[in-house]
Design a protein around this motif. Structure first.
Motif, short mmCIF file in Angstrom:
data_model
loop_
_atom_site.label_atom_id
_atom_site.label_comp_id
_atom_site.label_asym_id
_atom_site.label_seq_id
_atom_site.Cartn_x
_atom_site.Cartn_y
_atom_site.Cartn_z
N ARG A 147 -3.29 -16.21 1.57
CA ARG A 147 -3.78 -17.29 0.72
C ARG A 147 -3.86 -16.80 -0.73
O ARG A 147 -4.88 -16.26 -1.15
N PRO A 148 -2.76 -16.97 -1.48
CA PRO A 148 -2.76 -16.52 -2.88
C PRO A 148 -3.91 -17.10 -3.70
O PRO A 148 -4.34 -16.49 -4.68
N SER A 149 -4.44 -18.25 -3.30
CA SER A 149 -5.54 -18.86 -4.05
C SER A 149 -6.80 -17.98 -4.02
O SER A 149 -7.68 -18.12 -4.88
N LEU A 150 -6.88 -17.07 -3.05
CA LEU A 150 -8.04 -16.17 -2.98
C LEU A 150 -7.92 -14.99 -3.94
O LEU A 150 -8.84 -14.20 -4.06
N HIS A 151 -6.79 -14.87 -4.59
CA HIS A 151 -6.57 -13.81 -5.57
C HIS A 151 -7.21 -14.25 -6.89
O HIS A 151 -6.57 -14.86 -7.73
N LEU B 44 2.24 -8.13 -0.93
CA LEU B 44 1.85 -8.93 0.21
C LEU B 44 1.82 -10.41 -0.14
O LEU B 44 2.32 -11.24 0.62
N LEU B 45 1.26 -10.75 -1.29
CA LEU B 45 1.18 -12.15 -1.70
C LEU B 45 2.56 -12.75 -1.98
O LEU B 45 2.84 -13.89 -1.62
N GLU B 46 3.42 -11.96 -2.62
CA GLU B 46 4.72 -12.47 -3.04
C GLU B 46 5.78 -12.43 -1.94
O GLU B 46 6.71 -13.22 -1.96
N SER B 47 5.65 -11.48 -1.02
CA SER B 47 6.69 -11.32 -0.02
C SER B 47 6.13 -10.87 1.33
O SER B 47 6.41 -9.76 1.79
N PRO B 48 5.34 -11.72 1.96
CA PRO B 48 4.74 -11.32 3.25
C PRO B 48 5.79 -11.00 4.31
O PRO B 48 5.56 -10.15 5.16
N GLU B 49 6.95 -11.64 4.25
CA GLU B 49 8.00 -11.36 5.24
C GLU B 49 8.50 -9.92 5.11
O GLU B 49 8.74 -9.25 6.11
N PHE C 5 1.23 13.07 5.92
CA PHE C 5 2.09 13.69 6.93
C PHE C 5 2.18 12.88 8.21
O PHE C 5 2.57 13.39 9.26
N TYR C 6 1.83 11.61 8.12
CA TYR C 6 1.90 10.69 9.25
C TYR C 6 2.84 9.54 8.91
O TYR C 6 3.05 9.24 7.73
N PRO C 7 3.35 8.87 9.92
CA PRO C 7 4.13 7.66 9.61
C PRO C 7 3.22 6.67 8.88
O PRO C 7 2.06 6.48 9.26
N ARG C 8 3.74 6.08 7.84
CA ARG C 8 2.91 5.15 7.07
C ARG C 8 3.78 4.17 6.28
O ARG C 8 4.96 4.40 6.07
N ARG C 9 3.12 3.13 5.85
CA ARG C 9 3.71 2.17 4.93
C ARG C 9 2.66 1.93 3.85
O ARG C 9 1.46 1.84 4.14
N ILE C 10 3.12 1.83 2.63
CA ILE C 10 2.23 1.60 1.49
C ILE C 10 2.71 0.34 0.79
O ILE C 10 3.89 0.20 0.48
N PHE C 11 1.78 -0.58 0.56
CA PHE C 11 2.09 -1.84 -0.09
C PHE C 11 1.05 -2.12 -1.17
O PHE C 11 -0.05 -1.60 -1.12
N THR C 12 1.43 -2.98 -2.07
CA THR C 12 0.45 -3.48 -3.02
C THR C 12 0.05 -4.87 -2.58
O THR C 12 0.78 -5.56 -1.85
N TYR C 13 -1.10 -5.27 -3.02
CA TYR C 13 -1.60 -6.61 -2.72
C TYR C 13 -0.63 -7.66 -3.26
O TYR C 13 -0.36 -8.67 -2.60
N THR C 14 -0.07 -7.39 -4.43
CA THR C 14 0.90 -8.30 -5.02
C THR C 14 2.13 -8.44 -4.13
O THR C 14 2.64 -9.55 -3.94
#
Length: 168
Positions: A107-111, A75-80, A64-73
């Motif tokens: 740093r995708p190499s850390l995945h 973030l790695l594929e489309s940080p913009e 019930f709060y403003p939020r954004r939900i992302f997956t780690y993938t």
């Protein structure tokens, strides 16, 4: 881990002069489980339960709060795109931020724990965890399109989770 602590602080934060909003970053359940087992020496069953419980709790606490939900993938594929969504949430202009800056800390190499490489071997080593892992993956899939989170389905999965806990 913050989902456990933040719940107690939300009433105080909500009454303060600061706005309360949430960023939920989700990683594939099997990747998290294998990572927890290696790094923290947690048994696989506890790690699966921890992932399910913390994700469902985080979603419910932030619903019930403003939020954004992302997956780690994502973030790695489309940080913009992730940055753009965060800027939108906070009322900021993305042009004030450099895409290179946004990308510089990714740093995708850390995945290291990659779903396609570990899922089969995880289930082979832990066949009794097939049902909880399937539930975790069902939950994770619901977050695939963050603009279309189906809270009714999440509530159904939460009930399934509670039934699973009750039968153990």
């Amino acid at each position: 881990r913050l989902c456990i602590l933040i719940e107690a602080f939300i009433p105080c934060l909500s009454r303060s002069i600061a706005a309360v909003d949430f960023l939920l970053m989700l990683r594939s359940p099997v990747e998290v489980v294998v990572s927890l087992c290696c790094a923290e020496k947690i048994d696989a069953a506890s790690a699966v339960h921890l992932w399910i419980g913390s994700v469902l709790r985080s979603e419910r606490v932030s619903r019930f709060y403003p939020r954004r939900i992302f997956t780690y993938t994502q973030l790695l594929e489309s940080p913009e795109a992730v940055l753009e969504s965060c800027c939108s949430l906070w009322g900021l202009n993305q042009s004030d931020f450099s895409s290179e800056e946004a990308r510089s800390f990714i740093r995708p190499s850390l995945h290291r724990q990659k779903l396609n490489l570990i899922r089969q071997s995880f289930l082979r080593d832990h066949p009794s965890l097939a049902a909880p892992l399937q539930l975790a993956e069902d939950i994770y899939r619901l977050f695939g399109d963050p603009d279309e989170i189906d809270t009714v389905q999440l509530d159904q999965l939460n009930r399934r989770w509670l039934q699973m806990l009750g039968s153990n």
